[in-house]
Enzyme design. Structure first.
Site, PDB file in Angstrom:
ATOM      1  N   HIS A  44       0.819  -1.223   0.000  1.00  0.00           N
ATOM      2  CA  HIS A  44       0.000   0.000   0.000  1.00  0.00           C
ATOM      3  C   HIS A  44       0.852   1.273   0.000  1.00  0.00           C
ATOM      4  CE1 HIS A  44      -3.665  -2.266   0.478  1.00  0.00           C
ATOM      5  NE2 HIS A  44      -3.229  -2.835   1.577  1.00  0.00           N
ATOM      6  N   ASP A  46      -2.273 -10.601  -2.497  1.00  0.00           N
ATOM      7  CA  ASP A  46      -2.826 -10.219  -1.192  1.00  0.00           C
ATOM      8  C   ASP A  46      -4.329  -9.937  -1.378  1.00  0.00           C
ATOM      9  OD1 ASP A  46      -1.901  -8.893   1.656  1.00  0.00           O
ATOM     10  OD2 ASP A  46      -3.559  -7.756   0.785  1.00  0.00           O
ATOM     11  N   HIS A  69      -5.979  -7.438  -0.462  1.00  0.00           N
ATOM     12  CA  HIS A  69      -6.211  -6.028  -0.801  1.00  0.00           C
ATOM     13  C   HIS A  69      -5.442  -5.620  -2.052  1.00  0.00           C
ATOM     14  CE1 HIS A  69      -6.590  -6.435   3.647  1.00  0.00           C
ATOM     15  NE2 HIS A  69      -7.658  -5.692   3.457  1.00  0.00           N
ATOM     16  N   ASP A  79      -4.120 -13.100   3.749  1.00  0.00           N
ATOM     17  CA  ASP A  79      -5.407 -12.570   4.226  1.00  0.00           C
ATOM     18  C   ASP A  79      -6.560 -12.968   3.304  1.00  0.00           C
ATOM     19  OD1 ASP A  79      -4.267 -10.849   2.379  1.00  0.00           O
ATOM     20  OD2 ASP A  79      -4.452  -9.048   3.615  1.00  0.00           O
TER      21      ASP A  79
HETATM   22  N1  Q9C Z   1     -11.463  -3.744   9.038  1.00  0.00           N
HETATM   23  C1  Q9C Z   1      -2.411  -5.357   4.111  1.00  0.00           C
HETATM   24  O1  Q9C Z   1      -2.996  -6.431   4.103  1.00  0.00           O
HETATM   25  N2  Q9C Z   1      -8.232  -1.853   6.712  1.00  0.00           N
HETATM   26  N3  Q9C Z   1      -2.976  -4.235   4.555  1.00  0.00           N
HETATM   27  C2  Q9C Z   1      -8.527  -1.635   8.088  1.00  0.00           C
HETATM   28  C3  Q9C Z   1     -10.089  -3.389   8.816  1.00  0.00           C
HETATM   29  C4  Q9C Z   1      -6.852  -1.724   6.348  1.00  0.00           C
HETATM   30  C5  Q9C Z   1      -4.343  -4.239   5.012  1.00  0.00           C
HETATM   31  C6  Q9C Z   1      -9.934  -1.952   8.423  1.00  0.00           C
HETATM   32  C7  Q9C Z   1      -6.321  -2.996   5.755  1.00  0.00           C
HETATM   33  C8  Q9C Z   1      -4.885  -2.881   5.322  1.00  0.00           C
HETATM   34  C9  Q9C Z   1      -1.001  -5.274   3.672  1.00  0.00           C
HETATM   35 ZN    ZN Z   2      -3.981  -7.320   2.621  1.00  0.00          ZN
END
Ligand code: Q9C
Ligand code: ZN
Length: 334
Positions: free
Chosen positions: A154, A190, A192, A279
């Protein structure tokens, strides 16, 4: 397969992230590293390749801000970890602002990525792990694994977000380019979308970015990863986004991965970087796909079957107790 990680990667331990109207315990806990280490054998500490390969991807003032902000935060007498609250969404430009909130907001995309005095070292050594894995593969190994944490995909050239500060996959891809690999592909699996990686290579035709992820219409990072994003200028057509719905199981994920691998094959990379997140697992606490632990062996075997020298970089995966098994399952496919 050689595996790299550094003890200082565990030092970064923010307490909370801010979202959904309040503070909740931070999902990227350092215990993730301990459980992955326990499930894997023969782990090596990376050598220090210094700042040059990081600065080939990231802005120098941003790297300095990552180091300065937590100290400025403490000096201002603030409790807790540094979290931004104001963001320059319009006409973003270089300003030298001394107030910590201004400095931080100018270099952040969200409120879920707190900075602590240990964040920089953890991010720095995660990039060094990715660089060591890249050196192994450029040197002739078929594959290598960077056990990076905090994650990276990210983070953009000059901003942090989504638990990420430095973009280790981008640092690895750029290092491979600088070592003479003419064309590098990044496959991001991933849960995301890797908005930072996409952004860094958006206008470049020498680095192909393909991502399979939860539809940003429903999931973080919302603003990037939609199917119509294909890159621009010299990079037009060198970005491929394959969003999938909640509940996605192995069959649909596999079909998307086959589409991505076909596109990468047409691009013809000399080296592949895989941004691997666990994830996508069925029990992940912040995600909504339904891959199983054995799914990862299947997916990895299909990537390995393409035959490209491959650097695997760890991204997300927050079901801590299952994480080691899921990573071991993925590496078994290689
Ligand atoms: N319900 C990676 O997997 N979202 N980043 C937060 C969660 C942020 C994930 C809210 C998720 C970032 C590298
Ligand atoms: Zn992720």
């Amino acid at each position: 397969m050689r595996i790299f990680t550094h003890p200082l990667q565990a030092a970064h331990r923010p307490r909370d992230e801010f979202h959904n109207g309040g503070l909740t315990p931070y999902a990227d806990v350092p215990e993730r590293l301990a459980l992955m280490r326990a499930a894997l054998g023969g782990i090596e500490t990376p050598p220090d390749a210094g700042m040059a390969p990081i600065l080939a991807v990231h802005d120098a003032a941003y790297c300095q801000a990552l180091q300065d902000v937590p100290h400025l935060w403490c000096a201002a007498g603030r409790p807790g970890d540094a979290i931004p609250y104001a963001f320059p969404v319009a006409r973003r430009r270089a300003l030298s602002l001394s107030r910590v909130d201004a400095l931080l907001g100018a270099h952040a995309m969200d409120t879920v990525t707190p900075l602590t005095v240990d964040s920089w070292a953890a991010a720095y050594w995660s990039s060094q792990s990715a660089l060591a894995a890249t050196a192994a593969v450029v040197g002739g190994d078929r594959s290598a694994f960077a056990l990076s944490r905090p994650p990276g995909h990210h983070a953009g050239r000059d901003y942090c977000g989504g638990y990420c500060h430095l973009n280790h996959a981008a640092v690895a891809a750029q290092a491979a380019r600088d070592a003479g690999v003419a064309r590098v592909a990044i496959l991001d699996i991933d849960y995301h979308h890797g908005n930072g990686t996409q952004d860094i290579f958006w206008e470049r035709g020498d680095v192909f970015y393909a991502s399979i992820h939860a539809d940003p219409a429903t999931d973080f990072p919302f603003y990037w990863g939609h199917a119509d994003e294909v890159g621009a200028d010299g990079g037009a057509g060198a970005t491929l986004n394959l969003p999938l719905p909640h509940g996605t199981t192995l069959d649909a994920f596999r079909a998307a991965q086959a589409t991505a691998l076909d596109a990468i094959a047409r691009f013809g990379p000399g080296l592949l970087v895989v941004s691997f997140g666990a994830d996508t697992w069925e029990g992940d606490p912040i995600s909504r796909f339904a891959l199983t632990t054995p799914s990862y062996t299947t997916l990895a075997a299909e990537i390995a079957g393409c035959g490209w020298p491959t650097v695997i970089v760890m991204e997300g995966g927050y079901a801590v107790e299952a994480l080691g098994h899921n990573v071991a399952s993925f590496l078994a496919g290689f």
